[in-house]
Scaffold this motif. Structure first.
Motif, PDB file in Angstrom:
ATOM      1  N   ARG A 523       0.836  -1.191   0.000  1.00  0.00           N
ATOM      2  CA  ARG A 523       0.000   0.000   0.000  1.00  0.00           C
ATOM      3  C   ARG A 523       0.879   1.252   0.000  1.00  0.00           C
ATOM      4  O   ARG A 523       2.020   1.221   0.500  1.00  0.00           O
ATOM      5  CB  ARG A 523      -0.900   0.034   1.234  1.00  0.00           C
ATOM      6  N   ASP A 525       0.808   3.716   1.929  1.00  0.00           N
ATOM      7  CA  ASP A 525       1.139   4.169   3.283  1.00  0.00           C
ATOM      8  C   ASP A 525       1.973   3.154   4.048  1.00  0.00           C
ATOM      9  O   ASP A 525       2.212   3.328   5.249  1.00  0.00           O
ATOM     10  CB  ASP A 525      -0.137   4.474   4.062  1.00  0.00           C
ATOM     11  N   ASP A 560       7.355   1.179  11.235  1.00  0.00           N
ATOM     12  CA  ASP A 560       6.289   0.881  10.285  1.00  0.00           C
ATOM     13  C   ASP A 560       5.520  -0.366  10.714  1.00  0.00           C
ATOM     14  O   ASP A 560       4.284  -0.413  10.642  1.00  0.00           O
ATOM     15  CB  ASP A 560       6.881   0.675   8.897  1.00  0.00           C
ATOM     16  N   ARG A 607       5.198   9.993  13.957  1.00  0.00           N
ATOM     17  CA  ARG A 607       4.316   9.718  12.819  1.00  0.00           C
ATOM     18  C   ARG A 607       2.855   9.576  13.242  1.00  0.00           C
ATOM     19  O   ARG A 607       1.952   9.957  12.496  1.00  0.00           O
ATOM     20  CB  ARG A 607       4.768   8.441  12.110  1.00  0.00           C
TER      21      ARG A 607
END
Length: 733
Positions: A523, A525, A560, A607
């Motif tokens: 994806r 993101d 992530d 983030r």
């Protein structure tokens, strides 16, 4: 106060075990501690209690589930009166109910009970126990008008005796009368009425039941063969050319034991899949010769061949009375029963009427139930590349019966059908040329697609060669590559012909996810693809990441993984509180490994400032409040973390397996995250329930991704492909 549901018959032959199983399923979705109580019972084995104890992992012994034997109850009532009998049983009930949040009470069965006024006894017990009542009325062989009258009479009988009726169920109603009966009953009664049709798959006895009932000798056959359903019976007496057309799918062939031609012919037909039979029953106490038996064993391995001493006519009479039974030794029947219940009962409405307060605890069973329920709520289409694997086929039957998702099984059609028949698995499979098929209909459907012969192969080769042209993949190479089931299934997902894919029961992780990396990709993101396991402990669910994909992520990749894992956790009802694990807590340690975790923690905070995250932190400080109070007092995560992120694959993989084995946790996964569309990998040691859970998770992932721009584009492309295939070959591949 314990909430109790009293399930009561009004006569014999209503098949109410389906309802009992369905209600138990509802209760165990809501609360952790569910008890079962049967006030009156027959001496000997109780198959229903054994099934409930086995399927729902109940700690109750059979003695703790029961009140009095019928004979003792009748004697007590005759000696001291009905009041004394009721008082004794109610006292026994309260002793049991004290340990549970909800109790399902199984009323009397009207079989050799010697209790006068049995319905009244049931009503009194329900009232004194403070239980709501769910009457079950049998409708087998009755017209719609007769079913309506029976249900209204039962409702009146219980309400006139002061019972709180929450709903009424008419069971085993002929299909052609079910809709009319449901419509008329809905207009006559103030409470909901549910009508369950007679299901041939549920009423069909298994070959093992035939063995037990007739005392038959098993000459050939394995456990899977003995578990097959006998959908009907075919009597062999004619010559072979006349006999073969009479065979039907799932039939049990009865023939004298000296008819070697019919025996071999029936087994040869099964071997060819035209049609697959349940087995062969030999009569007249005759045994085929050694050569015939050796040939039979080679023709159809595992297919039962039985022998009985009697002649065909009395044997047929015994078989005619046989009906499928729910018991702990045949989990397939339980899945069929639950599928029937969930298809025809508004489970949400019935749950509200039972009014059980949902428990704060989340047990493994509750988590698994929630997965299935969410997948059913917006059914998607999942492709299973390993179409001939036994565990996959058994899981597919469960998924279809429970209406969890539509399925495509990949493989050569004859091989898939033959394997399903050998296993006694009933998938009601469609073939590649069945026109008019579409996913998301009223009930879940499965079809077979053979990548080698599918008209989609040419189109998929074009797509794959275009995607991999930069790697030198020509159309010819792509044409050969896409026949691989993993690539074909992945391309089905990419092109919108399926919503997700699950594989890995026999394929390696690399074989499963490499096509996804090449075709579906990550994806926008997500920096990388990672994975989580849902670790279902006794009273909660934790999310572990990454335990399957990335060997040694750097700080950015670890951040992530943490963010993706928190998103996955929230999607499946786990409030994310992230612990970035290390061998030290807070500022107590230093070194390259700790610094990586510390940097990753700061990246997560920058983030996603909305997420609760703590790190570096040790495992005990993350999950144990008493340790957290000492090492990180005041932390909103320490001691109550739900998402645990491991610094590397070695640590994560070993930890999840240690917790799974030593703490008895149920590990659901690995669940891949970061892909544009859901593809999930199975452990090669996956059990049937593991596959069911993973497919349900994949379907839920697909639900959440539906409506994204890339999904909408793929869906449009998929619609175009479907139209093209219909025009070319008359059906969706």
């Amino acid at each position: 106060m314990t909430r109790s549901v009293y399930i009561s018959s009004v006569g014999r032959g209503d098949g109410r075990q389906v309802v009992e199983l369905g209600v138990m399923e509802l209760l165990t979705r809501l609360v952790d501690r569910v008890g079962v109580f049967r006030p009156l019972w027959h001496p000997g084995a109780d198959p229903m209690l054994d099934l409930l104890r086995s399927r729902y992992r109940l700690s109750q012994s059979v003695d703790d589930m029961t009140g009095l034997p019928y004979e003792e109850a009748a004697a007590l009532q005759a000696r001291a009166g009905a009041d004394e009998l009721v008082a004794h049983l109610v006292d026994r009930f309260h002793a049991v109910a004290a340990d549970y949040e909800a109790v399902m009470v199984l009323g009397t069965d009207y079989v050799d009970t010697n209790l006068p006024g049995e319905l009244t006894v049931n009503a009194r017990l329900a009232n004194e126990m403070g239980a709501v009542v769910l009457p079950v009325v049998g409708g087998f062989g009755q017209e719609a008008e007769s079913v309506v009258n029976e249900v209204r009479n039962a409702h009146t009988a219980f309400t006139s005796l002061g019972c709180e009726v929450i709903a009424t169920i008419a069971n085993r109603v002929d299909d052609k009368h079910a809709a009319r009966a449901a419509k008329e009953l809905g207009a006559h009664l103030p409470e909901p009425v549910y009508v369950l049709p007679e299901d041939p798959a549920l009423s069909a006895p298994t070959v093992q039941q035939v063995v037990d009932e007739l005392g038959a000798e098993v000459l050939l056959g394995d456990p899977a063969g003995l578990a097959r359903d006998c959908r009907n019976f075919v009597f062999g007496g004619a010559m072979l050319p006349t006999f073969l057309p009479a065979l039907t799918e799932g039939c049990l062939v009865l023939t004298p034991g000296d008819r070697a031609d019919l025996i071999v012919g029936a087994l040869a037909a099964h071997s060819a899949g035209a049609p697959p039979i349940a087995g062969v029953l030999l009569t007249l106490d005759q045994r085929p010769g050694e050569e015939t038996m050796n040939l039979a064993a080679r023709l159809a391995p595992g297919t039962p061949v039985l022998a009985v001493p009697g002649s065909s006519f009395p044997t047929a009479g015994q078989l005619h009375a046989l009906r499928g039974k729910l018991n702990a030794t045949n989990p397939r029947k339980a899945e069929i029963a639950l599928g029937l219940f969930e298809t025809h009962v508004d489970t949400g409405q019935l749950t509200e009427r039972i009014s059980v307060v949902r428990s704060d605890r989340v047990t493994p069973m509750m988590f698994e139930h929630e997965l299935v329920e969410r997948a059913r709520g917006n059914r998607r289409h999942v492709v299973l590349p390993e179409g001939t694997e036994e565990r996959v086929l058994r899981a597919a039957e469960v998924l279809l019966r429970r209406n969890v998702c539509d399925l495509t099984l990949l493989g050569e059609e004859t091989a898939v059908r033959k394997r399903a028949a050998d296993l006694g698995v009933d998938l009601n499979l469609l073939g590649p040329d069945d026109s008019g098929w579409s996913a998301h209909g009223t009930t879940a459907t499965a079809r077979i697609v053979d990548p080698a012969t599918s008209p989609l192969r040419e189109r998929f080769a074009e797509v794959y060669s275009r995607l991999r042209a930069h790697k030198g993949v020509s159309h010819e190479l792509a044409y050969d590559a896409v026949v691989d089931v993993s690539y074909f299934g992945t391309l089905m997902v990419q092109e919108g012909l399926a919503d997700g894919m699950v594989s890995g029961a026999v394929h390696s992780t690399a074989a499963t996810i490499r096509p996804a990396f090449e075709i579906i990709k990550t994806r926008p993101d997500a920096a990388i693809v990672s994975s989580v396991f849902f670790m279902c402990l006794a009273d909660r669910v934790l999310v572990y990441g990454d335990c399957a994909v990335n060997p040694d992520p750097d700080a950015a990749q670890l951040a992530d993984i943490a963010i993706q894992s928190a998103t996955t956790a929230a999607r499946f009802g786990v409030e994310p509180r992230i612990a970035m694990l290390s061998y030290s807590t807070g500022t107590s340690g230093s070194g390259t490994d700790v610094d990586k975790v510390r940097e990753a923690t700061e990246l997560v905070r920058s983030r996603r400032p909305d997420l609760l995250v703590e790190g570096p932190i040790q495992y005990d400080a993350a999950v144990e409040p008493s340790v957290a109070a000492t090492k990180l007092p005041g932390s909103p995560v320490a001691g109550q973390a739900t998402v645990l992120i491991f610094p590397d694959l070695n640590t994560g993989n070993n930890t999840y397996k240690a917790v799974q084995r030593s703490a008895g946790a149920v590990a659901v996964g690995p669940v891949l995250q970061g892909l544009r569309k859901p593809v999930n990998d199975l452990s090669r040691g996956a059990l049937v329930q593991d596959i069911v859970n993973t497919v349900a998770i994949t379907a839920i992932q697909a639900q959440s991704q539906a409506g994204r721009p890339d999904e909408d584009a793929a869906a449009s492309a998929g619609a175009a492909v479907r139209q093209e295939i219909r025009q070319e070959k008359g059906g969706l591949a």
